[in-house]
Scaffold this motif. Structure first.
Motif, PDB file in Angstrom:
ATOM      1  N   CYS A   1      10.452  -0.724  -4.955  1.00  0.00           N
ATOM      2  CA  CYS A   1       9.211  -1.359  -4.362  1.00  0.00           C
ATOM      3  C   CYS A   1       8.442  -0.228  -3.995  1.00  0.00           C
ATOM      4  O   CYS A   1       8.893   1.012  -3.976  1.00  0.00           O
ATOM      5  N   ASN A   2       7.182  -0.545  -4.104  1.00  0.00           N
ATOM      6  CA  ASN A   2       6.114   0.627  -3.582  1.00  0.00           C
ATOM      7  C   ASN A   2       5.127  -0.104  -2.654  1.00  0.00           C
ATOM      8  O   ASN A   2       5.045  -1.342  -2.723  1.00  0.00           O
ATOM      9  N   ALA A   3       4.603   0.799  -1.961  1.00  0.00           N
ATOM     10  CA  ALA A   3       3.452   0.392  -1.189  1.00  0.00           C
ATOM     11  C   ALA A   3       2.489   1.344  -0.676  1.00  0.00           C
ATOM     12  O   ALA A   3       2.860   2.605  -0.700  1.00  0.00           O
ATOM     13  N   ASP A   4       1.232   0.853  -0.741  1.00  0.00           N
ATOM     14  CA  ASP A   4       0.120   1.754  -0.288  1.00  0.00           C
ATOM     15  C   ASP A   4      -0.125   1.582   1.163  1.00  0.00           C
ATOM     16  O   ASP A   4      -0.692   0.816   1.498  1.00  0.00           O
ATOM     17  N   LEU A   5      -0.016   2.806   1.783  1.00  0.00           N
ATOM     18  CA  LEU A   5      -0.003   3.005   3.356  1.00  0.00           C
ATOM     19  C   LEU A   5      -1.074   3.836   3.775  1.00  0.00           C
ATOM     20  O   LEU A   5      -1.438   4.670   3.311  1.00  0.00           O
ATOM     21  N   LYS A   6      -1.570   3.166   4.934  1.00  0.00           N
ATOM     22  CA  LYS A   6      -2.596   4.148   5.679  1.00  0.00           C
ATOM     23  C   LYS A   6      -1.683   4.643   6.980  1.00  0.00           C
ATOM     24  O   LYS A   6      -1.120   3.744   7.537  1.00  0.00           O
TER      25      LYS A   6
END
Length: 124
Positions: free
Chosen positions: A97-102
């Motif tokens: 899985c991946n996620a674009d995080l702030k």
């Protein structure tokens, strides 16, 4: 520090189902999660996108899994899911899985995080 922790992989017979989960942990500095996705990499192959979902819930899938896999997310739990039905031997791979995080303190940029991967094996 934020980490993505996957679970739910395993061995299943062809035609069976599995549900993968990906939870963001150590979320003290997490401000928001933008797009999230599932990739897979079979031995000897390149990593490929399986499915992705935006923060608003829009989804897209690779053609080979359309109608069989469903990606979803629970924003309150910072968790991503992949429901996999009618599994085929060619679905066997390590799923990431991946996620674009702030992240707090890192400005307005998004940073892509990856999970450690979970093995899915489909026997014929």
């Amino acid at each position: 520090q934020v980490q993505l922790v996957e679970s739910g992989g395993g061995l299943v017979q062809a035609g069976g189902s599995l549900r993968l989960s990906c939870a963001a942990s150590g979320t003290g500095t997490l401000i928001s999660i933008n797009s999230m996705g599932w990739y897979r990499q079979a031995q000897g192959n390149q990593r490929e996108l399986v499915a992705a979902i935006t923060s608003g819930g829009s989804t897209n899938y690779v053609d080979s899994v359309k109608g069989r896999f469903t990606i979803s997310r629970d924003n309150a739990k910072n968790t991503l899911y992949l429901q996999m039905n009618s599994l085929k031997p060619e679905d066997s791979a390590v799923y990431y899985c991946n996620a674009d995080l702030k992240i707090a303190g890192l400005g307005s940029s998004l940073y892509r995080y990856w999970g450690q991967g979970t093995q899915v094996t489909v026997s014929s």
